[in-house]
Design a protein around this motif. Sequence first.
Motif, short mmCIF file in Angstrom:
data_model
loop_
_atom_site.label_atom_id
_atom_site.label_comp_id
_atom_site.label_asym_id
_atom_site.label_seq_id
_atom_site.Cartn_x
_atom_site.Cartn_y
_atom_site.Cartn_z
N GLY A 29 -5.51 -4.44 -1.04
CA GLY A 29 -6.92 -4.25 -1.37
C GLY A 29 -7.43 -2.84 -1.15
O GLY A 29 -8.49 -2.47 -1.67
N ALA A 30 -6.68 -2.04 -0.39
CA ALA A 30 -7.12 -0.66 -0.12
C ALA A 30 -7.10 0.19 -1.38
O ALA A 30 -7.92 1.10 -1.54
N TRP A 31 -6.13 -0.07 -2.29
CA TRP A 31 -5.98 0.83 -3.43
C TRP A 31 -6.14 0.18 -4.81
O TRP A 31 -6.58 0.82 -5.76
N LEU A 32 -5.79 -1.11 -4.94
CA LEU A 32 -5.79 -1.70 -6.28
C LEU A 32 -7.16 -1.67 -6.97
O LEU A 32 -7.24 -1.35 -8.17
N VAL A 151 -12.74 -6.56 3.46
CA VAL A 151 -13.13 -5.58 4.48
C VAL A 151 -12.64 -4.18 4.13
O VAL A 151 -13.40 -3.21 4.20
N VAL A 152 -11.39 -4.06 3.72
CA VAL A 152 -10.86 -2.72 3.44
C VAL A 152 -11.50 -2.15 2.17
O VAL A 152 -11.74 -0.93 2.07
N GLY A 153 -11.81 -3.01 1.21
CA GLY A 153 -12.48 -2.53 -0.01
C GLY A 153 -13.87 -1.99 0.29
O GLY A 153 -14.25 -0.92 -0.20
N GLY A 181 -11.71 11.53 -4.61
CA GLY A 181 -11.55 11.07 -3.24
C GLY A 181 -10.82 9.75 -3.12
O GLY A 181 -10.36 9.38 -2.02
N LYS A 182 -10.68 9.05 -4.24
CA LYS A 182 -9.99 7.76 -4.20
C LYS A 182 -8.50 7.91 -3.89
O LYS A 182 -7.82 6.92 -3.61
N VAL A 188 -4.73 5.29 3.08
CA VAL A 188 -5.16 4.18 3.93
C VAL A 188 -4.19 3.02 3.80
O VAL A 188 -3.79 2.39 4.80
N SER A 189 -3.77 2.72 2.57
CA SER A 189 -2.82 1.64 2.35
C SER A 189 -1.49 1.94 3.07
O SER A 189 -0.89 1.02 3.65
N ALA A 190 -1.05 3.18 3.03
CA ALA A 190 0.19 3.55 3.69
C ALA A 190 0.09 3.37 5.21
O ALA A 190 1.03 2.87 5.85
#
Length: 218
Positions: A29-32, A151-153, A181-182, A188-190
């Motif tokens: 969810g951090a990147w998709l 939460v992470v989104g 900035g994305k 964050v996902s890493a």
Amino acid sequence: LMESVPVGTAPGIRARLSLMMFLQYAIWGAWLPFLFSFLSEHRHMSGEQIGYMFAAGAAGAILAPFFAGQIADRWFATEKYLALSHLLGAVLIWNLAGVETYRGFLVFSFLYSLCYAPTMPLSNSLAFHHLKDREREFGRVRLWGTFGWIVVGLAMGHWLAYAHSPANLTGDALHAAQVAGKVDAFKVSAILGAIMGLYCLTLPHTPPAKDALKQNAT
């Protein structure tokens, strides 16, 4: 005769499995949710290119569980396979933040899906293995995966507003800064993937299926 009621799983085990699910889906969810706009508006890729990229990820997601399932069933404890997959995935997606070419993204998308896709069914399998009343308890444990995604989104959205919204920019310039900035979403996902990989090593031991069958037979 009174019907026997299954004994519930110990609260400590449920909490550990719930945290596993939270991290499992927070990684994704951090990147998709930010990927399409990042690729189209910042990397300036066409819709067709992005479509092929998603297709490459889907191909990896279709192929990987077959091999991963065989490995986890025959040779590797599930928690160790999860740890290795998440640590490799963390390395890949951290480097993905610096990839600028279409071909580079295509290759990385495929390789990352090979690492990440099998971890979803395997995390479910690990939870099933250790939950004593699966029908009643799994839904509550899996719900924490949804919380992780949400939460992470939300956290990434606030981060973009805080760290990538210069006060001197407005309109298109501000939007461009936020889209650029994305790239932080991959980092964050890493980080979450590395945390998950290490955390998996602390999860209850889940032996390969063939070993579990031998133990039950004896």
